[in-house]
Motif scaffolding. Sequence first.
Motif: not given
Length: 215
Positions: A86-115
């Motif tokens: 799961l890609v989550v951009p910077a600044g997304f409200p932390a109180d709305l981000l649920p825990d789960g089996p997904w791996r969180l992907l940050s765009d800092s440093p920027p993700l590649t096109v392949r990623e």
Amino acid sequence: MTSQEKVQQVTSRETVLTRVRDALTDVVGDAPAVPRAYRRSHAGSDTVGLFAERAADYRAEVTRVLPDKARSAIATALHLRGVRNLVVPAGFPADLLPDGPWRLLSDSPPLTVRELDAADAVLTTCALAIAVTGTLVLDAGPGQGRRALTLLPDYHLCVVRAADISGDVPEALERLRPRHPLTFVSGPSATSDIELERVEGVHGPRTLDILIIEP
């Protein structure tokens, strides 16, 4: 293109520009105000309901929840779509981000096109939404990220607060920041080939879910 054609092209361009300059010689200072007495909105009083209806017309899945249920509703949507990356951009409200089996992907440093292409989903907010057209507007602000983040993953889950829903386009334009990169999204990506066969997911996510948080 021959040299003669180039000269003719430049000459034609200069001719047009000269005529424009001549037409503006009597304009001093700022441009005169344009009267805007036209009807500003066709939304009616229930902008949230209208936006939900129009967005659904564009084949978006729309869910309306109260604030204390928003986090669990996001988790439910991600589970139903089988999200693992799961890609989550910077600044997304932390109180709305649920825990789960997904791996969180940050765009800092920027993700590649392949990623980004390998990611299952992107979770964002929006700058605002427009009820009459069922449109989301992204401006790369907090929680939205750069445009590529919502183009390459196949699933986009967008969180919209009811207060950010404008009735119609004129109202929305007044609230937007014109110097920011603006993207208007009406439903999941769709296009038609020469035989008018609808194809989804060519120019963006195949699936769009919208979660409206109401007071």
